[in-house]
Design a protein around this motif. Structure first.
Motif, PDB file in Angstrom:
ATOM      1  N   THR A 319       0.843  -1.197   0.000  1.00 38.53           N
ATOM      2  CA  THR A 319       0.000   0.000   0.000  1.00 38.53           C
ATOM      3  C   THR A 319       0.875   1.243   0.000  1.00 38.53           C
ATOM      4  N   THR A 320       1.886   1.228   0.843  1.00 41.48           N
ATOM      5  CA  THR A 320       2.845   2.321   0.887  1.00 41.48           C
ATOM      6  C   THR A 320       4.095   1.829   1.608  1.00 41.48           C
ATOM      7  N   PHE A 321       5.127   2.676   1.633  1.00 43.99           N
ATOM      8  CA  PHE A 321       6.365   2.298   2.317  1.00 43.99           C
ATOM      9  C   PHE A 321       7.085   3.559   2.775  1.00 43.99           C
ATOM     10  N   GLN A 322       8.087   3.354   3.614  1.00 45.94           N
ATOM     11  CA  GLN A 322       8.904   4.479   4.086  1.00 45.94           C
ATOM     12  C   GLN A 322      10.326   3.972   4.308  1.00 45.94           C
ATOM     13  N   PHE A 331      28.433   5.101  14.641  1.00 47.42           N
ATOM     14  CA  PHE A 331      28.281   5.817  13.365  1.00 47.42           C
ATOM     15  C   PHE A 331      28.086   4.888  12.170  1.00 47.42           C
ATOM     16  N   LYS A 332      27.662   3.666  12.456  1.00 43.49           N
ATOM     17  CA  LYS A 332      27.307   2.754  11.357  1.00 43.49           C
ATOM     18  C   LYS A 332      25.959   3.199  10.801  1.00 43.49           C
ATOM     19  N   GLU A 333      25.821   3.225   9.470  1.00 46.77           N
ATOM     20  CA  GLU A 333      24.568   3.642   8.831  1.00 46.77           C
ATOM     21  C   GLU A 333      23.505   2.550   8.998  1.00 46.77           C
ATOM     22  N   ILE A 334      22.295   2.931   9.384  1.00 45.36           N
ATOM     23  CA  ILE A 334      21.186   1.978   9.510  1.00 45.36           C
ATOM     24  C   ILE A 334      20.110   2.359   8.485  1.00 45.36           C
ATOM     25  N   VAL A 335      19.776   1.417   7.618  1.00 45.86           N
ATOM     26  CA  VAL A 335      18.732   1.637   6.609  1.00 45.86           C
ATOM     27  C   VAL A 335      17.566   0.716   6.935  1.00 45.86           C
ATOM     28  N   ARG A 336      16.413   1.314   7.243  1.00 46.08           N
ATOM     29  CA  ARG A 336      15.218   0.516   7.523  1.00 46.08           C
ATOM     30  C   ARG A 336      14.181   0.789   6.457  1.00 46.08           C
ATOM     31  N   MET A 337      13.645  -0.276   5.889  1.00 47.23           N
ATOM     32  CA  MET A 337      12.527  -0.103   4.958  1.00 47.23           C
ATOM     33  C   MET A 337      11.266  -0.637   5.637  1.00 47.23           C
ATOM     34  N   LEU A 338      10.293   0.262   5.837  1.00 48.88           N
ATOM     35  CA  LEU A 338       9.016  -0.121   6.442  1.00 48.88           C
ATOM     36  C   LEU A 338       7.995  -0.295   5.332  1.00 48.88           C
ATOM     37  N   ILE A 339       7.398  -1.463   5.245  1.00 47.86           N
ATOM     38  CA  ILE A 339       6.461  -1.763   4.164  1.00 47.86           C
ATOM     39  C   ILE A 339       5.073  -2.019   4.765  1.00 47.86           C
ATOM     40  N   ARG A 348       5.307 -14.506   6.163  1.00 47.11           N
ATOM     41  CA  ARG A 348       5.988 -13.272   6.577  1.00 47.11           C
ATOM     42  C   ARG A 348       7.506 -13.409   6.627  1.00 47.11           C
ATOM     43  N   LEU A 349       7.979 -14.492   7.242  1.00 53.59           N
ATOM     44  CA  LEU A 349       9.422 -14.666   7.416  1.00 53.59           C
ATOM     45  C   LEU A 349      10.124 -14.714   6.073  1.00 53.59           C
ATOM     46  N   ASP A 350       9.590 -15.527   5.139  1.00 47.12           N
ATOM     47  CA  ASP A 350      10.183 -15.638   3.800  1.00 47.12           C
ATOM     48  C   ASP A 350      10.134 -14.295   3.081  1.00 47.12           C
ATOM     49  N   PHE A 351       9.001 -13.602   3.218  1.00 43.94           N
ATOM     50  CA  PHE A 351       8.820 -12.304   2.570  1.00 43.94           C
ATOM     51  C   PHE A 351       9.896 -11.316   3.042  1.00 43.94           C
ATOM     52  N   LEU A 352      10.070 -11.236   4.371  1.00 41.83           N
ATOM     53  CA  LEU A 352      11.033 -10.282   4.931  1.00 41.83           C
ATOM     54  C   LEU A 352      12.463 -10.636   4.554  1.00 41.83           C
ATOM     55  N   GLN A 353      12.798 -11.934   4.566  1.00 40.26           N
ATOM     56  CA  GLN A 353      14.154 -12.352   4.194  1.00 40.26           C
ATOM     57  C   GLN A 353      14.452 -12.025   2.726  1.00 40.26           C
ATOM     58  N   GLU A 354      13.455 -12.271   1.892  1.00 35.53           N
ATOM     59  CA  GLU A 354      13.617 -12.001   0.450  1.00 35.53           C
ATOM     60  C   GLU A 354      13.789 -10.499   0.198  1.00 35.53           C
ATOM     61  N   LYS A 355      12.941  -9.678   0.846  1.00 36.43           N
ATOM     62  CA  LYS A 355      13.015  -8.221   0.655  1.00 36.43           C
ATOM     63  C   LYS A 355      14.326  -7.659   1.211  1.00 36.43           C
ATOM     64  N   CYS A 356      14.766  -8.208   2.345  1.00 33.58           N
ATOM     65  CA  CYS A 356      15.998  -7.726   2.966  1.00 33.58           C
ATOM     66  C   CYS A 356      17.203  -8.045   2.070  1.00 33.58           C
ATOM     67  N   ALA A 357      17.208  -9.236   1.503  1.00 39.04           N
ATOM     68  CA  ALA A 357      18.299  -9.621   0.599  1.00 39.04           C
ATOM     69  C   ALA A 357      18.317  -8.711  -0.634  1.00 39.04           C
ATOM     70  N   ALA A 358      17.128  -8.414  -1.169  1.00 39.29           N
ATOM     71  CA  ALA A 358      17.042  -7.547  -2.353  1.00 39.29           C
ATOM     72  C   ALA A 358      17.492  -6.122  -2.022  1.00 39.29           C
ATOM     73  N   LEU A 359      17.114  -5.633  -0.824  1.00 38.85           N
ATOM     74  CA  LEU A 359      17.516  -4.291  -0.400  1.00 38.85           C
ATOM     75  C   LEU A 359      19.042  -4.212  -0.250  1.00 38.85           C
ATOM     76  N   LYS A 360      19.626  -5.258   0.309  1.00 41.69           N
ATOM     77  CA  LYS A 360      21.079  -5.299   0.473  1.00 41.69           C
ATOM     78  C   LYS A 360      21.783  -5.265  -0.884  1.00 41.69           C
ATOM     79  N   VAL A 372      21.023  -3.233   7.614  1.00 37.78           N
ATOM     80  CA  VAL A 372      19.849  -3.135   6.741  1.00 37.78           C
ATOM     81  C   VAL A 372      18.723  -3.981   7.330  1.00 37.78           C
ATOM     82  N   GLU A 373      17.522  -3.406   7.363  1.00 42.19           N
ATOM     83  CA  GLU A 373      16.398  -4.122   7.956  1.00 42.19           C
ATOM     84  C   GLU A 373      15.121  -3.806   7.176  1.00 42.19           C
ATOM     85  N   VAL A 374      14.276  -4.819   7.006  1.00 38.39           N
ATOM     86  CA  VAL A 374      12.959  -4.617   6.389  1.00 38.39           C
ATOM     87  C   VAL A 374      11.899  -5.037   7.401  1.00 38.39           C
ATOM     88  N   LEU A 375      10.886  -4.202   7.599  1.00 36.81           N
ATOM     89  CA  LEU A 375       9.834  -4.483   8.577  1.00 36.81           C
ATOM     90  C   LEU A 375       8.464  -4.393   7.909  1.00 36.81           C
TER      91      LEU A 375
END
Length: 398
Positions: A319-322, A331-339, A348-360, A372-375
């Motif tokens: 629907t949307t994301f941020q 000072f390590k960079e943290i990138v979170r994608m909220l979906i 859910r678990l497979d979905f998050l692992q797949e999206k996190c790998a793609a984001l990386k 890097v984290e996807v939620l």
């Protein structure tokens, strides 16, 4: 009185007269010193306006009260712009007259207003006022009403309009979906943010609307344009009394939107850049202002530039994301994608692992420099700017 200027600043006698008014105003005498012609006068932006107001505007020295409106900015240094109360009302009457003439709001309109009202950022109150100037009925449930209260009001009063920012409307729609409920509200009105197609589809399922409308303006210039979004997406009609120039256009005609508001004589607004891009288009002999999104859409991680659009492929079906950016204590960079997406529990678990790998992969992930984290979240979990009550696609907290 609006101007369909494409390439250069307007040669317009009204603009020249108004420029002289602005130049002779104590607020701007220094800023416009040495300029005699409107065509040569510089553009004004928030950067120049803030120090001018800070040093030259003294609220307690004003002979009569003013309407104070807040623009975006941090709590420490917001831009609070003064407007003459009657001039502000005159502009709203002009807007209401345009809306009434085009059957936008009618005396039969009953509108559920869920815009926010906080910290002098008062869209909810502005919309209540404009609705009443159109002889319409407003259900003012904005400030802190719960979604259950909104639903009860909608069922009891049967409004034919629902009003709000896309992000607030989305939260309400999600509440309805979670409770297996739907409403039938003929018209949806949004402002303050761009309405993305996937959010539009989601809202349609919950509210069942047939028509979408919008309005446009800014804290510094007021509301001065309206749109029948269903008929002409992103195209806005500008009310008389507002001169819009398009400065430094690109090859497609998009340039900086600069607004001169001739309603405002006590505190003039001449050639003010509101921070958006747009162009004039002509359709069947009528001029429309076409907007282009101005949301911050790029960021830097590990000296690499990224554009938010590069990450949209990861959010198909959502629907949307941020995207939220921060750093840890080292000072390590943290990138979170909220979906925001409906994914069944067993997937859910497979979905998050797949999206996190793609984001990386997209970020050229290096564990020494970034996390890097996807939620999966609900719309209510996304960050909302407390000053503007808008939900940005990118929130950089670094």
């Amino acid at each position: 009185m609006h101007s369909a200027c494409i390439a250069t600043k307007t040669q317009n006698p009204v603009l020249q007269d108004y420029f002289l008014l602005a130049k002779n105003n104590p607020l701007y005498s220094e800023f416009y010193k040495g300029y005699d012609s409107a065509a040569d006068a510089p553009m004004l932006s928030k950067k120049e306006l803030m120090p001018i107001l800070k040093t030259k505007f003294k609220l307690h020295e004003e002979k009569t009260g003013v309407y104070l409106v807040r623009s975006g900015g941090s709590t420490q240094s917001p831009l609070v712009f003064p407007v003459d109360i009657q001039e502000n009302q005159n502009q709203r009457f002009a807007m209401a007259a345009d809306l009434s003439a085009n059957n936008f709001f009618t005396p039969k309109t009953v509108a559920l207003n869920i815009f926010g009202y906080s910290d002098m950022y008062r869209t909810a109150a502005i919309m209540d006022d404009i609705l009443e100037k159109c002889q319409a009925t407003t259900l003012a449930l904005s400030a802190h009403a719960g979604y259950q209260d909104m639903e009860q009001a909608a069922r009891y009063f049967q409004p034919d309009f629902i009003l709000g920012t896309p992000s607030k409307l989305l939260c309400f729609a999600q509440f309805l979906e979670e409770n297996n409920k739907k409403l039938q509200i003929q018209n949806l009105f949004y402002a303050g943010e761009f309405l993305r197609p996937n959010i539009e589809q989601f809202l349609q399922k919950s509210f069942g609307f047939k028509q979408i409308y919008s309005m446009y303006g800014s804290a510094e210039t007021g509301i001065w344009a309206w749109s029948n979004f269903s008929e002409k997406p992103s195209l806005f009609s500008v009310i008389n009394g507002i001169i819009v120039e398009i400065l430094n256009p690109d090859t497609n005609g998009y340039g900086t939107i600069a607004v001169t508001n001739t309603f405002r004589k006590r505190f003039p607004v001449f050639r003010y850049a509101i921070g958006d891009l747009g162009r004039w288009v002509n359709i069947q002999g009528k001029s429309f202002l076409e907007l282009k999104s101005r949301e911050t859409k790029s960021f830097i991680i590990g000296e690499q530039h990224y554009d938010v659009d590069e990450f949209i492929s990861l959010t198909n079906g959502s629907t949307t994301f941020q995207i939220q950016l921060s750093t840890d204590e080292n000072f390590k960079e943290i990138v979170r994608m909220l979906i925001v997406q409906n994914v069944s529990k067993n997937q859910r678990l497979d979905f998050l692992q797949e999206k996190c790998a793609a984001l990386k992969r997209l970020l050229n992930y290096n564990e020494r420099f970034m996390e890097v984290e996807v939620l999966l979240v609900t719309a209510a979990d996304l960050y909302i700017d407390p000053n503007t009550t808008k939900t940005p696609v990118l929130w950089d907290r670094r």
